[in-house]
Design a protein around this motif. Structure first.
Motif, PDB file in Angstrom:
ATOM      1  N   GLU A  40       0.848  -1.414   0.209  1.00 10.10           N
ATOM      2  CA  GLU A  40       0.041   0.108   0.054  1.00 10.10           C
ATOM      3  C   GLU A  40       0.388   0.970   0.146  1.00 10.10           C
ATOM      4  OE1 GLU A  40      -4.012  -0.904   2.603  1.00 10.10           O
ATOM      5  OE2 GLU A  40      -1.865  -1.299   3.397  1.00 10.10           O
ATOM      6  N   ILE A  41       1.918   0.998  -0.142  1.00  9.31           N
ATOM      7  CA  ILE A  41       3.199   2.479   0.303  1.00  9.31           C
ATOM      8  C   ILE A  41       3.595   2.755  -0.811  1.00  9.31           C
ATOM      9  CG2 ILE A  41       4.816   3.079   1.712  1.00  9.31           C
ATOM     10  CD1 ILE A  41       3.787   1.472   4.082  1.00  9.31           C
ATOM     11  N   LEU A  42       4.372   3.556  -1.538  1.00  8.91           N
ATOM     12  CA  LEU A  42       5.390   3.918  -2.495  1.00  8.91           C
ATOM     13  C   LEU A  42       6.228   5.146  -1.654  1.00  8.91           C
ATOM     14  CD1 LEU A  42       6.634   3.776  -4.920  1.00  8.91           C
ATOM     15  CD2 LEU A  42       5.652   5.301  -5.571  1.00  8.91           C
ATOM     16  N   LEU A  43       7.763   4.443  -1.770  1.00  7.66           N
ATOM     17  CA  LEU A  43       8.860   5.839  -0.472  1.00  7.66           C
ATOM     18  C   LEU A  43       9.441   5.424  -2.371  1.00  7.66           C
ATOM     19  CD1 LEU A  43       9.841   6.739   1.725  1.00  7.66           C
ATOM     20  CD2 LEU A  43      11.384   4.245   2.203  1.00  7.66           C
ATOM     21  N   VAL A  44       9.286   7.236  -2.181  1.00  8.48           N
ATOM     22  CA  VAL A  44      10.166   7.436  -3.384  1.00  8.48           C
ATOM     23  C   VAL A  44      11.285   8.842  -2.749  1.00  8.48           C
ATOM     24  CG1 VAL A  44      10.487   9.033  -5.711  1.00  8.48           C
ATOM     25  CG2 VAL A  44       7.863   8.056  -4.646  1.00  8.48           C
ATOM     26  N   SER A  45      12.972   8.315  -3.441  1.00 14.98           N
ATOM     27  CA  SER A  45      13.754   8.981  -3.386  1.00 14.98           C
ATOM     28  C   SER A  45      14.889   9.567  -4.472  1.00 14.98           C
ATOM     29  CB  SER A  45      14.349   8.005  -1.930  1.00 14.98           C
ATOM     30  OG  SER A  45      15.351   6.914  -2.683  1.00 14.98           O
ATOM     31  N   GLY A  46      15.387  10.516  -3.947  1.00 14.70           N
ATOM     32  CA  GLY A  46      16.701  10.876  -5.364  1.00 14.70           C
ATOM     33  C   GLY A  46      17.960  10.427  -4.568  1.00 14.70           C
ATOM     34  N   ILE A  47      18.612  11.410  -4.586  1.00 14.99           N
ATOM     35  CA  ILE A  47      20.097  10.399  -4.237  1.00 14.99           C
ATOM     36  C   ILE A  47      20.703  11.227  -2.269  1.00 14.99           C
ATOM     37  CG2 ILE A  47      22.662  10.910  -5.100  1.00 14.99           C
ATOM     38  CD1 ILE A  47      20.831   8.749  -6.878  1.00 14.99           C
ATOM     39  N   GLY A  48      21.200  10.380  -2.643  1.00 13.43           N
ATOM     40  CA  GLY A  48      21.845  10.648  -0.653  1.00 13.43           C
ATOM     41  C   GLY A  48      21.996   9.783   0.085  1.00 13.43           C
ATOM     42  N   GLN A  49      22.648  10.586   1.217  1.00 11.79           N
ATOM     43  CA  GLN A  49      22.025   9.507   2.216  1.00 11.79           C
ATOM     44  C   GLN A  49      20.972   8.937   2.797  1.00 11.79           C
ATOM     45  OE1 GLN A  49      24.392   7.020   3.280  1.00 11.79           O
ATOM     46  NE2 GLN A  49      26.968   8.081   3.641  1.00 11.79           N
ATOM     47  N   ALA A  50      20.060   9.713   2.574  1.00 10.69           N
ATOM     48  CA  ALA A  50      18.955   9.428   3.073  1.00 10.69           C
ATOM     49  C   ALA A  50      17.480   9.184   1.971  1.00 10.69           C
ATOM     50  CB  ALA A  50      17.739  10.817   3.177  1.00 10.69           C
ATOM     51  N   ALA A  51      18.539   9.320   0.488  1.00 13.54           N
ATOM     52  CA  ALA A  51      17.563   8.535  -0.419  1.00 13.54           C
ATOM     53  C   ALA A  51      17.197   7.100  -0.849  1.00 13.54           C
ATOM     54  CB  ALA A  51      18.341   9.622  -2.014  1.00 13.54           C
ATOM     55  N   LYS A  52      18.893   6.673   0.428  1.00 16.31           N
ATOM     56  CA  LYS A  52      18.463   5.082   0.383  1.00 16.31           C
ATOM     57  C   LYS A  52      17.835   4.560   1.227  1.00 16.31           C
ATOM     58  CE  LYS A  52      23.662   5.316   0.774  1.00 16.31           C
ATOM     59  NZ  LYS A  52      25.125   5.138   1.153  1.00 16.31           N
ATOM     60  N   LEU A  53      16.674   5.278   1.485  1.00 16.13           N
ATOM     61  CA  LEU A  53      15.896   4.302   2.788  1.00 16.13           C
ATOM     62  C   LEU A  53      14.731   3.994   2.108  1.00 16.13           C
ATOM     63  CD1 LEU A  53      14.251   4.623   5.900  1.00 16.13           C
ATOM     64  CD2 LEU A  53      13.155   6.875   4.880  1.00 16.13           C
ATOM     65  N   PRO A  54      14.740   3.666   0.755  1.00 18.70           N
ATOM     66  CA  PRO A  54      14.080   3.227   0.353  1.00 18.70           C
ATOM     67  C   PRO A  54      14.508   1.346   0.279  1.00 18.70           C
ATOM     68  CG  PRO A  54      13.494   5.009  -1.046  1.00 18.70           C
ATOM     69  CD  PRO A  54      14.464   5.546   0.021  1.00 18.70           C
ATOM     70  N   HIS A  55      16.135   1.325   0.430  1.00 17.81           N
ATOM     71  CA  HIS A  55      16.785  -0.111   0.501  1.00 17.81           C
ATOM     72  C   HIS A  55      16.819  -0.236   1.113  1.00 17.81           C
ATOM     73  CE1 HIS A  55      20.051   2.612  -2.877  1.00 17.81           C
ATOM     74  NE2 HIS A  55      18.516   2.409  -3.240  1.00 17.81           N
ATOM     75  N   PHE A  56      15.958   0.285   2.626  1.00 17.29           N
ATOM     76  CA  PHE A  56      16.269  -0.657   3.967  1.00 17.29           C
ATOM     77  C   PHE A  56      14.703  -0.147   4.029  1.00 17.29           C
ATOM     78  CE2 PHE A  56      20.103   2.591   3.869  1.00 17.29           C
ATOM     79  CZ  PHE A  56      21.039   1.575   3.257  1.00 17.29           C
ATOM     80  N   LEU A  57      13.818  -0.945   3.870  1.00  9.31           N
ATOM     81  CA  LEU A  57      12.396  -1.141   3.948  1.00  9.31           C
ATOM     82  C   LEU A  57      11.589  -1.617   2.847  1.00  9.31           C
ATOM     83  CD1 LEU A  57      10.392   0.732   6.651  1.00  9.31           C
ATOM     84  CD2 LEU A  57       9.079   1.334   4.398  1.00  9.31           C
ATOM     85  N   ASN A  58      11.424  -2.380   3.204  1.00  9.84           N
ATOM     86  CA  ASN A  58      10.062  -3.517   2.292  1.00  9.84           C
ATOM     87  C   ASN A  58       8.737  -3.190   2.290  1.00  9.84           C
ATOM     88  OD1 ASN A  58       8.999  -5.752   0.806  1.00  9.84           O
ATOM     89  ND2 ASN A  58       8.288  -7.180   3.817  1.00  9.84           N
ATOM     90  N   ALA A  59       8.857  -2.697   1.384  1.00 10.02           N
ATOM     91  CA  ALA A  59       7.609  -1.485  -0.028  1.00 10.02           C
ATOM     92  C   ALA A  59       8.420  -0.963  -1.256  1.00 10.02           C
ATOM     93  CB  ALA A  59       7.238  -0.111   1.403  1.00 10.02           C
ATOM     94  N   ASN A  60       6.862  -1.048  -1.618  1.00 10.31           N
ATOM     95  CA  ASN A  60       7.069  -0.060  -3.406  1.00 10.31           C
ATOM     96  C   ASN A  60       8.428   0.936  -2.913  1.00 10.31           C
ATOM     97  OD1 ASN A  60       5.164  -2.244  -4.444  1.00 10.31           O
ATOM     98  ND2 ASN A  60       3.954  -0.470  -3.386  1.00 10.31           N
ATOM     99  N   GLY A  61       9.359   0.562  -3.813  1.00 12.06           N
ATOM    100  CA  GLY A  61      10.518   1.812  -3.926  1.00 12.06           C
ATOM    101  C   GLY A  61      10.902   2.330  -4.657  1.00 12.06           C
TER     102      GLY A  61
END
Length: 287
Positions: A40-61
Motif C-alpha cells: 500500500e506504500i510507495l517510498l520515493v527518493s533522490g540521491i544521498g544518504q537519506a535517499a537510501k531509505l527505500p533500500h532499507f524498508l520492505n515496501a514499493n520503492g
C-alpha cells in the motif's frame, strides 16, 4: 527485537550514530500503527544518504535522480492515487538540486508525506555545506566558513503553499512517529523538517545540542494562524530555542482534486487509447 513486516535483509550502509536510523525506526513504527501493508506504500527518493531509505524498508520503492524525487512521486500519484506516497530526501537533495521541484509541487498541493532529513551537510559526499548549513560554519570544503545564509525549510514551505508543515527530531522517535502519522492523515502536501545529527561530518549540531535546544509546541499553539506559524518557524538556536511539532496546517483541494478527470479512478485502472491523450493533458476541460 520483534520482526516487522517492513524489515529487509539488506545490509545497512549508514554510519554508526546517523540520525537516519531513528527516522527509519519511527517510519516503520508509524506504518505499523496505521496497520498499513508494504504493497500500500510507495517510498520515493533522490540521491544521498537519506535517499537510501527505500533500500532499507520492505515496501514499493523508487530511487531516482539527485533532486528529482518529486517528479517521480507526482507521476506515481497520477497513475495510482490509492498508494500512500512518502518522499525521503536530504536537505541538499530537496533544497539545492531539487529546489524548484519542491516549491512547485508544494504549490500544486500533492497529497504525500515529504520527510526532509536535515543534518545541515551533504553526508554522502563527505560533509560539504548544504543549503541548511548555518552561516559561518566550517565544513570539509568551506574550511573558512560558509558565506551564504541558510534556507529554513519550514519558512520556505509555509510561504510556498505546503498545507502541512512540521518539524521533528530523529532523536525522539515517539514524537517523530506522532508527526508522521499526523502528516499521513493530512490531505495535501505534508512537509516534515526532520532535524538529525551527522556524527561523521557535522560536529556542531550534535545529538546533545539538539536535545538541549529543542522545545515542543504546547497545546495552546494554533497551527492555523499562518502569520504566527511563519514567526514560530523562524525561531532557531540557543537563545530562542528550536520549536518542534505541527507549525502550520490548512485545508485546500489537492492537485488531483483540482484535476477532475484524474481524481475519480487511478490511471492504472483506466483503459486509455492514443486518441484519449488530449483529455489527460488538458485539465481545464471537464469531460
Amino acid at each position: 527485537m520483534a520482526q516487522s513486516i517492513f524489515d529487509v535483509k539488506t545490509e545497512n550502509s549508514w554510519c554508526p550514530g546517523c540520525g537516519n536510523f531513528g527516522i527509519q525506526a519511527a517510519l516503520k513504527s508509524a506504518l505499523e500503527a496505521e496497520s498499513l501493508q508494504p504493497h500500500e506504500i510507495l517510498l520515493v527518493s533522490g540521491i544521498g544518504q537519506a535517499a537510501k531509505l527505500p533500500h532499507f524498508l520492505n515496501a514499493n520503492g523508487f530511487n531516482g535522480l539527485h533532486g528529482r524525487a518529486l517528479p517521480a512521486a507526482l507521476g506515481a500519484q497520477v497513475a495510482n492515487h490509492r498508494l500512500k506516497i512518502f518522499v525521503s530526501t536530504g536537505d541538499g537533495d530537496a533544497l539545492a538540486e531539487g529546489g524548484n521541484h519542491l516549491i512547485h509541487n508544494m504549490r500544486r498541493n500533492l497529497d504525500l508525506v515529504h520527510m526532509l532529513h536535515d543534518n545541515q551537510v551533504y553526508g554522502l559526499t563527505k560533509g560539504q555545506a548544504s543549503p541548511t548549513t548555518p552561516f559561518g560554519q566550517a565544513t570539509t570544503l568551506q574550511t573558512s566558513g560558509v558565506r551564504v545564509i541558510p534556507i529554513n525549510p519550514t519558512t520556505l514551505a509555509i510561504s510556498s503553499g505546503a498545507t502541512f508543515v512540521a518539524r521533528s527530531f530523529s532523536g525522539d522517535q515517539e514524537h517523530l512517529q506522532k508527526i508522521i502519522r499526523a502528516a499521513l492523515h493530512h490531505k495535501g502536501y505534508a512537509l516534515i523538517d526532520i532535524l538529525q545529527p551527522c556524527p561523521s561530518f557535522n560536529k556542531i549540531n550534535t545529538l546533545k545540542w539538539y536535545k538541549d535546544n529543542i522545545f515542543e509546541l504546547d497545546e495552546n499553539y494554533d497551527p492555523t494562524n499562518k502569520v504566527k506559524a511563519f514567526e514560530m518557524s523562524l525561531k532557531w538556536g540557543e537563545e530562542q530555542g528550536i520549536p518542534v511539532g505541527i507549525l502550520y496546517q490548512e485545508s485546500r483541494p489537492t492537485f488531483l482534486e483540482e484535476c477532475h478527470h484524474l481524481s475519480e479512478t487511478p490511471l492504472v485502472e483506466i483503459d486509455r487509447q492514443p486518441s484519449d491523450v488530449q483529455k489527460l493533458i488538458n485539465p481545464l476541460i471537464k469531460y
